[in-house]
Scaffold this active site. Structure first.
Site, PDB file in Angstrom:
ATOM      1  N   HIS A  96       3.689  -2.063   2.579  1.00 28.22           N
ATOM      2  CA  HIS A  96       2.886  -2.702   3.627  1.00 28.22           C
ATOM      3  C   HIS A  96       3.771  -3.216   4.752  1.00 28.22           C
ATOM      4  O   HIS A  96       3.459  -3.043   5.938  1.00 28.22           O
ATOM      5  CB  HIS A  96       2.075  -3.845   3.014  1.00 28.22           C
ATOM      6  CG  HIS A  96       1.111  -4.462   3.972  1.00 28.22           C
ATOM      7  ND1 HIS A  96       0.742  -5.790   3.909  1.00 28.22           N
ATOM      8  CD2 HIS A  96       0.429  -3.950   5.046  1.00 28.22           C
ATOM      9  CE1 HIS A  96      -0.125  -6.057   4.867  1.00 28.22           C
ATOM     10  NE2 HIS A  96      -0.332  -4.960   5.577  1.00 28.22           N
ATOM     11  N   HIS A 120       6.800  -2.967  -9.510  1.00 25.14           N
ATOM     12  CA  HIS A 120       5.944  -1.928  -8.935  1.00 25.14           C
ATOM     13  C   HIS A 120       5.009  -2.518  -7.893  1.00 25.14           C
ATOM     14  O   HIS A 120       4.858  -1.966  -6.788  1.00 25.14           O
ATOM     15  CB  HIS A 120       5.131  -1.253 -10.045  1.00 25.14           C
ATOM     16  CG  HIS A 120       4.069  -0.329  -9.536  1.00 25.14           C
ATOM     17  ND1 HIS A 120       4.318   0.992  -9.254  1.00 25.14           N
ATOM     18  CD2 HIS A 120       2.759  -0.547  -9.240  1.00 25.14           C
ATOM     19  CE1 HIS A 120       3.199   1.561  -8.804  1.00 25.14           C
ATOM     20  NE2 HIS A 120       2.231   0.643  -8.788  1.00 25.14           N
ATOM     21  N   GLU A 121       4.367  -3.634  -8.230  1.00 20.73           N
ATOM     22  CA  GLU A 121       3.458  -4.269  -7.272  1.00 20.73           C
ATOM     23  C   GLU A 121       4.217  -4.782  -6.049  1.00 20.73           C
ATOM     24  O   GLU A 121       3.702  -4.731  -4.927  1.00 20.73           O
ATOM     25  CB  GLU A 121       2.692  -5.409  -7.940  1.00 20.73           C
ATOM     26  CG  GLU A 121       1.790  -4.971  -9.083  1.00 20.73           C
ATOM     27  CD  GLU A 121       0.801  -3.896  -8.681  1.00 20.73           C
ATOM     28  OE1 GLU A 121       0.392  -3.854  -7.502  1.00 20.73           O
ATOM     29  OE2 GLU A 121       0.439  -3.071  -9.544  1.00 20.73           O
ATOM     30  N   HIS A 139       4.479  -2.167  -3.500  1.00 15.13           N
ATOM     31  CA  HIS A 139       3.347  -2.035  -2.573  1.00 15.13           C
ATOM     32  C   HIS A 139       3.487  -2.993  -1.401  1.00 15.13           C
ATOM     33  O   HIS A 139       3.140  -2.655  -0.263  1.00 15.13           O
ATOM     34  CB  HIS A 139       2.038  -2.309  -3.310  1.00 15.13           C
ATOM     35  CG  HIS A 139       1.617  -1.209  -4.237  1.00 15.13           C
ATOM     36  ND1 HIS A 139       1.557   0.108  -3.841  1.00 15.13           N
ATOM     37  CD2 HIS A 139       1.229  -1.234  -5.537  1.00 15.13           C
ATOM     38  CE1 HIS A 139       1.151   0.852  -4.853  1.00 15.13           C
ATOM     39  NE2 HIS A 139       0.948   0.063  -5.890  1.00 15.13           N
TER      40      HIS A 139
END
Length: 227
Positions: free
Chosen positions: A104, A96-97, A100
């Site tokens: 980006h 999940h991270e 991110h």
């Protein structure tokens, strides 16, 4: 104060449930080890490499479920329970991270908006209450409205966070199987942790929205006319 607590009770209950449910799901699937044997850090790196993103640093950070991606330094920080663990919970959170970081890299618009709101939200989160108290004490409706405006920025931040977090989870759910991190049979279990975690963001947005509605009604800006 009594009116505030009654008004906010549903949001408080939802927030408490979301937190407990997320912790329970993370604990449950922490007992299941992935067939691949990858740790959270290795899974995050595999996700990033699979999409051609190679310049993101991955490092451990203290705290329980303190995992986050810092777009300023392009650093993905994973908590001890995630960084070195090969559980399905750890893999789900790490992927999940990594989602991110992919957002980006692709200049995902909601993430850019959320990042831009961070400084004003941090200021408004405490300054709004100061303006409320000072405005109420001085009977200055202008200061109260300024406090409400600053508080509204925090509500916008909480609402913008929802598509950002949901999209990161969608990426993780799809890529963790495609990249060979988990099997098709393991994917729903790793994804269950992400679904539970998303509920905490829903609860935070609902709480912020309900608090804003309370202030709008309390100071006569909603539901009644102020002379």
């Amino acid at each position: 104060m009594g009116g505030y607590l009654i008004f906010m009770a549903p949001a408080m209950i939802l927030a408490a449930f979301a937190t407990l449910y997320t912790k329970a799901m993370f604990s449950r699937y922490s007992r299941y080890r992935s067939v691949s044997g990858m740790t959270g850090a290795e899974a995050a790196r595999r996700i990033l490499w699979s999409q051609g993103v190679n310049e993101v640093n991955i490092e451990p950070v203290n705290g329980f479920l303190s995992d986050h991606y810092d777009p300023r330094t392009r650093t993905l920080r994973l908590s001890p329970a995630v960084y070195g663990s090969n559980s399905l919970s750890a893999i789900g959170v790490a992927c999940h991270e990594a989602g991110h970081a992919l957002q980006h890299a692709e200049r995902y618009a909601p993430l850019a908006l959320r990042s831009a709101l961070v400084p004003v939200t941090q200021f408004g989160s405490f300054a709004s209450y100061i303006f409320f108290m000072v405005g109420f004490f001085l009977q200055s409706f202008a200061l109260i409205k300024l406090g409400i405006f600053l508080f509204t920025l925090g509500v916008v931040f909480a609402l913008v966070t929802l598509p950002v977090e949901w999209n990161a989870s969608l990426r993780a759910k799809a890529l963790m199987t495609r990249a060979g991190i988990v099997t098709a049979q393991e994917q729903p279990q790793a994804a269950a942790v992400l679904n539970a975690a998303f509920l905490t963001y829903v609860a935070a947005a609902f709480t912020a929205l309900m608090e804003l509605l309370y202030y709008l009604m309390r100071f006569g800006l909603l539901g009644s006319r102020r002379d």
